[in-house]
Design a protein around this motif. Structure first.
Motif, PDB file in Angstrom:
ATOM      1  N   ILE A 148       0.822  -1.214   0.000  1.00  0.00           N
ATOM      2  CA  ILE A 148       0.000   0.000   0.000  1.00  0.00           C
ATOM      3  C   ILE A 148       0.857   1.264   0.000  1.00  0.00           C
ATOM      4  CG2 ILE A 148      -1.901  -1.156   1.177  1.00  0.00           C
ATOM      5  CD1 ILE A 148      -0.872   0.750   3.629  1.00  0.00           C
ATOM      6  N   THR A 149       2.173   1.093   0.054  1.00  0.00           N
ATOM      7  CA  THR A 149       3.107   2.208  -0.138  1.00  0.00           C
ATOM      8  C   THR A 149       4.203   1.685  -1.051  1.00  0.00           C
ATOM      9  OG1 THR A 149       4.663   1.576   1.607  1.00  0.00           O
ATOM     10  CG2 THR A 149       2.787   2.941   2.265  1.00  0.00           C
ATOM     11  N   ASP A 150       4.967   2.595  -1.611  1.00  0.00           N
ATOM     12  CA  ASP A 150       6.098   2.107  -2.380  1.00  0.00           C
ATOM     13  C   ASP A 150       7.283   1.908  -1.433  1.00  0.00           C
ATOM     14  OD1 ASP A 150       7.800   4.283  -2.167  1.00  0.00           O
ATOM     15  OD2 ASP A 150       7.672   4.844  -4.270  1.00  0.00           O
ATOM     16  N   ILE A 191      -4.285  -2.411  -7.792  1.00  0.00           N
ATOM     17  CA  ILE A 191      -3.615  -1.670  -8.861  1.00  0.00           C
ATOM     18  C   ILE A 191      -2.662  -2.615  -9.590  1.00  0.00           C
ATOM     19  CG2 ILE A 191      -2.338   0.437  -9.381  1.00  0.00           C
ATOM     20  CD1 ILE A 191      -4.959   0.841  -7.745  1.00  0.00           C
ATOM     21  N   PRO A 192      -2.757  -2.677 -10.904  1.00  0.00           N
ATOM     22  CA  PRO A 192      -1.960  -3.675 -11.649  1.00  0.00           C
ATOM     23  C   PRO A 192      -0.500  -3.274 -11.821  1.00  0.00           C
ATOM     24  CG  PRO A 192      -3.341  -2.419 -13.169  1.00  0.00           C
ATOM     25  CD  PRO A 192      -3.673  -1.931 -11.783  1.00  0.00           C
ATOM     26  N   VAL A 193       0.165  -3.020 -10.699  1.00  0.00           N
ATOM     27  CA  VAL A 193       1.603  -2.745 -10.737  1.00  0.00           C
ATOM     28  C   VAL A 193       2.287  -3.614  -9.688  1.00  0.00           C
ATOM     29  CG1 VAL A 193       1.345  -0.330 -11.461  1.00  0.00           C
ATOM     30  CG2 VAL A 193       1.513  -0.873  -9.024  1.00  0.00           C
ATOM     31  N   LEU A 194       3.571  -3.826  -9.895  1.00  0.00           N
ATOM     32  CA  LEU A 194       4.411  -4.500  -8.906  1.00  0.00           C
ATOM     33  C   LEU A 194       5.339  -3.460  -8.294  1.00  0.00           C
ATOM     34  CD1 LEU A 194       5.355  -7.694 -10.982  1.00  0.00           C
ATOM     35  CD2 LEU A 194       3.553  -7.442  -9.256  1.00  0.00           C
ATOM     36  N   LEU A 195       5.358  -3.366  -6.975  1.00  0.00           N
ATOM     37  CA  LEU A 195       6.197  -2.363  -6.302  1.00  0.00           C
ATOM     38  C   LEU A 195       7.443  -2.984  -5.688  1.00  0.00           C
ATOM     39  CD1 LEU A 195       3.496  -0.089  -4.635  1.00  0.00           C
ATOM     40  CD2 LEU A 195       4.766   0.299  -6.759  1.00  0.00           C
ATOM     41  N   GLY A 196       7.352  -4.237  -5.298  1.00  0.00           N
ATOM     42  CA  GLY A 196       8.551  -4.933  -4.817  1.00  0.00           C
ATOM     43  C   GLY A 196       8.929  -4.645  -3.381  1.00  0.00           C
ATOM     44  N   GLY A 197       8.273  -3.703  -2.736  1.00  0.00           N
ATOM     45  CA  GLY A 197       8.596  -3.392  -1.348  1.00  0.00           C
ATOM     46  C   GLY A 197       7.657  -2.323  -0.844  1.00  0.00           C
ATOM     47  N   GLY A 198       7.798  -1.990   0.430  1.00  0.00           N
ATOM     48  CA  GLY A 198       6.913  -1.015   1.047  1.00  0.00           C
ATOM     49  C   GLY A 198       6.166  -1.680   2.186  1.00  0.00           C
ATOM     50  N   ILE A 199       5.027  -1.105   2.523  1.00  0.00           N
ATOM     51  CA  ILE A 199       4.214  -1.662   3.604  1.00  0.00           C
ATOM     52  C   ILE A 199       3.154  -2.562   2.989  1.00  0.00           C
ATOM     53  CG2 ILE A 199       2.558  -1.069   5.429  1.00  0.00           C
ATOM     54  CD1 ILE A 199       4.122   1.520   5.839  1.00  0.00           C
ATOM     55  N   ARG A 200       3.073  -3.797   3.476  1.00  0.00           N
ATOM     56  CA  ARG A 200       2.050  -4.719   2.971  1.00  0.00           C
ATOM     57  C   ARG A 200       0.745  -4.499   3.707  1.00  0.00           C
ATOM     58  NH1 ARG A 200       3.782  -9.059  -0.289  1.00  0.00           N
ATOM     59  NH2 ARG A 200       5.932  -9.731   0.046  1.00  0.00           N
ATOM     60  N   LEU A 201      -0.370  -4.604   2.989  1.00  0.00           N
ATOM     61  CA  LEU A 201      -1.665  -4.559   3.676  1.00  0.00           C
ATOM     62  C   LEU A 201      -1.801  -5.767   4.599  1.00  0.00           C
ATOM     63  CD1 LEU A 201      -4.393  -3.365   4.275  1.00  0.00           C
ATOM     64  CD2 LEU A 201      -5.287  -4.393   2.180  1.00  0.00           C
ATOM     65  N   PHE A 202      -1.433  -6.939   4.106  1.00  0.00           N
ATOM     66  CA  PHE A 202      -1.542  -8.157   4.908  1.00  0.00           C
ATOM     67  C   PHE A 202      -0.157  -8.707   5.210  1.00  0.00           C
ATOM     68  CE2 PHE A 202      -5.564  -8.020   2.471  1.00  0.00           C
ATOM     69  CZ  PHE A 202      -6.445  -7.951   3.536  1.00  0.00           C
ATOM     70  N   GLU A 203       0.283  -8.493   6.428  1.00  0.00           N
ATOM     71  CA  GLU A 203       1.617  -8.942   6.852  1.00  0.00           C
ATOM     72  C   GLU A 203       1.470  -9.413   8.285  1.00  0.00           C
ATOM     73  OE1 GLU A 203       5.241  -7.750   5.205  1.00  0.00           O
ATOM     74  OE2 GLU A 203       4.985  -9.803   5.871  1.00  0.00           O
TER      75      GLU A 203
END
Lengths: 194, 194
Positions: free
Chosen positions: B16-18, B153-165
């Protein structure tokens, strides 16, 4: 040749197996229903058509070694592939012919070599990379994937193997080209933009 | 009162963040466009209608403290909320009235107390839990959430804060009640089954 296309079911929280999946149990662990209900108990005509299309368009399947190890027993004989299957592994091994059109061929010299062999076997059809997560990520990262199909399942699993984990998507752009809703899944198709 | 409903944009790989988001930068970090394009540059009439519906149905907003800290400066004055905002925090603090109908109220005695205050302010309308990930997970886990809206959103960010972690979904069932495709997002609505 056709396209190189991956195909996998993923929970809303990003897992392709449940928390209990492991060698010796089916890929989906102790609760096989939730990620794959759309193929079985909750299967609609639309889901069936999607599966049919995948089988009809695919000429050879590529699998990672872990998925092969976990799936080999539950898939049984004849296995559900009904076409040549190439397993990316580190250990050379004789091909393993099964009933019903599936032969497991083990490729120990890398993902590109495995893809070459699968593409030759697939002829004009697609090569399907049907999991697990690691092998899909490797082909995506190497720029060898043309398309990803992700069946997004509206469940939370809380653990298991993530499709996207420790994955640097630098330079990778996806374009959503299709999405179909059924009760059990949202069937996404993404083109890997090149 | 209305429903308690969360609302957030999430990348296909679950973030949910980059990767560069952090205190002092906007929530979405150095590349704010990708998760929120559907609200800005890529906004279609359908996206606009979805945003309008969210604002029209929401009477008060709940935020986590981290999201408030990160968002406070970029949101500016007047902030985009135009309604009462309750911030779940550990530190009591005077309410902070802003222009345009937003007052930030800080609630230091837990998520239930914050929800009670927000529900009172919302009247017949919904309480919107607009992030971050941690506060959404807390309300979901506590059984206090009626509905989740996830803009995938149809993108891959590869890191950041996960919604489900690190989230144990034991006992939580979702039912997909709506999904709308726009070029920038798949707008999902899930009922939390009780």
């Amino acid at each position: 040749m056709g396209k190189v296309t991956s195909e996998i079911s993923m929970s809303l929280d990003g897992f392709i197996t449940d928390p209990n999946a492991g060698a010796g149990s089916p890929l989906e662990g102790n609760d096989p229903g939730r990620l794959h209900d759309w193929r079985f108990d909750a299967k609609t005509e639309t889901d069936a058509a999607i599966v049919d299309e995948i089988y009809a368009s695919t000429g050879a399947v590529l699998l990672g070694k872990r998925m092969f190890d976990v799936g080999f027993e539950p898939w049984g004989d004849p296995p559900p592939f009904r076409m040549p299957v190439f397993v990316v592994t580190h250990e050379a091994r004789e091909p393993l012919p099964m009933q019903g059109g599936t032969t497991y061929t083990f490729v120990a010299d890398g993902i590109e070599a495995a893809l070459e062999q699968a593409a030759a076997a697939a002829g004009d059809k697609n090569v399907g990379i049907w999991g697990g997560a690691n092998i899909i990520r490797q082909y995506l990262k190497a720029g060898l994937l043309d398309e990803m199909q992700i069946h997004l399942i509206p469940v939370l699993l809380g653990g298991g193997i993530r499709l996207f984990e420790d994955f640097d998507p630098e330079g990778i752009e996806l374009r959503r080209t299709n999405s179909i809703e059924t009760p059990g899944a949202t069937h996404f198709r993404f083109e890997v933009v090149k």
